[in-house]
Write a protein that holds these residues in place. Structure first.
Motif, short mmCIF file in Angstrom:
data_model
loop_
_atom_site.label_atom_id
_atom_site.label_comp_id
_atom_site.label_asym_id
_atom_site.label_seq_id
_atom_site.Cartn_x
_atom_site.Cartn_y
_atom_site.Cartn_z
N LEU A 64 10.78 18.35 12.12
CA LEU A 64 10.57 19.66 11.52
C LEU A 64 11.87 20.46 11.46
O LEU A 64 12.13 21.16 10.48
CB LEU A 64 9.51 20.44 12.31
N ALA A 67 5.89 17.48 6.78
CA ALA A 67 6.14 18.89 7.12
C ALA A 67 5.61 19.81 6.03
O ALA A 67 5.02 20.87 6.32
CB ALA A 67 7.64 19.12 7.32
N LEU A 83 4.81 13.85 12.43
CA LEU A 83 5.42 15.15 12.70
C LEU A 83 6.04 15.15 14.10
O LEU A 83 5.48 14.60 15.04
CB LEU A 83 4.38 16.26 12.62
#
Length: 313
Positions: free
Chosen positions: A220, A287, A215
């Motif tokens: 994102l 995500a 991440l």
């Protein structure tokens, strides 16, 4: 409801914390892309199949089986998969469709769903939930293997190649190998089971750390629209439609409650591992797992409140 909220947080908070651990370890340089690749491969090819194998082998043979509940769960899972795929055909870039579909229909039933079922309904919820989790393992892994292979940049997509992809999936192999042991009640030596548990217990920490390490704010942002769309489908639309369908078919009480908890579970962390294994958009998969895990705290409690208020469970 406050007790249920606390229980939901107790289950989902450790998952989210492990995601944060992965983010932190990547940020300070203790793990890198090589580690993520190796650890993801270990989970997919070894520790997760072992976990599934042990879960089936050690399943209580005296657990009461409810054919109607199992049939509906599997049918709703397949229909949810087909709906998500149809939506993806119209709204997703081709390269991301497999990851989107898997994230939108595949729930974390073996961890979150089962734990909540046991918390809400005690031994009955644990027994019913265990059987239900075992029933959908083949569906989840088989359908995920198909859709990921269809949109994989490296996999062949003819019928024979898809069949081989499914049969070679280590998760499915683990389930198939365990089935005779469960069916004929074959007991394995205690030392072997203990060793297997030591090995299998690495699955969730490694998988979640790899997800967290993958991440980033940039990833994102790149996947935000698709990730939120898949998360909304997984946490709102599919649970709503599937649970309403179960109610219309006459399911009530604990059966309906456990079905809802399974439909409303966040996306399984293994979806990230499978996406990475086929060179899919693993950042999108990560995500979706993160968003649905956080959302589960809210959506699960709202859903249970509505079902209890209506007197259906």
């Amino acid at each position: 409801m406050f007790a249920l909220l606390h229980e939901t947080l107790t289950i989902t908070a450790p998952v989210f914390c492990m995601l944060l651990v992965g983010v932190l370890l990547r940020r300070i340089g203790l793990i890198d892309e090589v580690f993520i690749y190796s650890a993801s491969s270990l989970v997919f090819n070894a520790t997760m199949p072992t976990l599934l194998f042990l879960g089936i082998v050690e399943m209580d043979p005296d657990v009461p089986i409810h054919p109607g509940v199992l049939v509906y769960l599997c049918l709703a899972s397949v229909l949810g998969f087909l709906f998500a795929w149809g939506w993806a055909l119209r709204h997703c870039p081709r390269a991301d469709r497999g990851v989107y579909v898997q994230g939108a229909f595949r729930g974390n039933n073996g961890t979150v769903g089962l734990a909540l079922a046991a918390s809400l309904y005690g031994s009955y919820g644990l027994s019913l939930g265990s059987v239900m989790a075992g029933a959908v393992i083949l569906f989840y892994n088989g359908l995920s293997s198909i859709v990921l292979a269809v949109y994989s940049p490296t996999a062949k997509t003819d019928a024979w190649s898809l069949c081989k992809t499914i049969l070679r999936n280590p998760l499915i192999i683990g389930v198939l190998l365990a089935s005779p042991f469960a069916w004929f009640d074959i007991r394995l030596p205690t030392w072997l089971l203990t060793s297997g548990h030591y090995f299998a217990q690495m699955t969730m920490p490694l998988a979640l750390i790899c997800i967290g390490a993958s991440l980033s704010l940039s990833s994102l942002r790149r996947s935000s629209e698709l990730a939120f769309s898949a998360s909304l489908m997984k946490m709102v639309w599919l649970p709503l439609v599937s649970t309403l369908g179960a109610w219309l078919l006459g399911f009530r009480g604990a059966d309906l409650g456990v079905l809802f908890l399974y439909f409303a579970s966040p996306t399984a962390s293994v979806s990230f591992i499978m996406a990475r294994a086929v060179n899919g958009n693993h950042e999108l998969a990560a995500a979706i797992v993160a968003i649905t895990t956080v959302a589960a705290v809210l959506t699960t409690n709202i859903g249970l409140f509505v079902l209890q208020w209506a007197g259906w469970i």
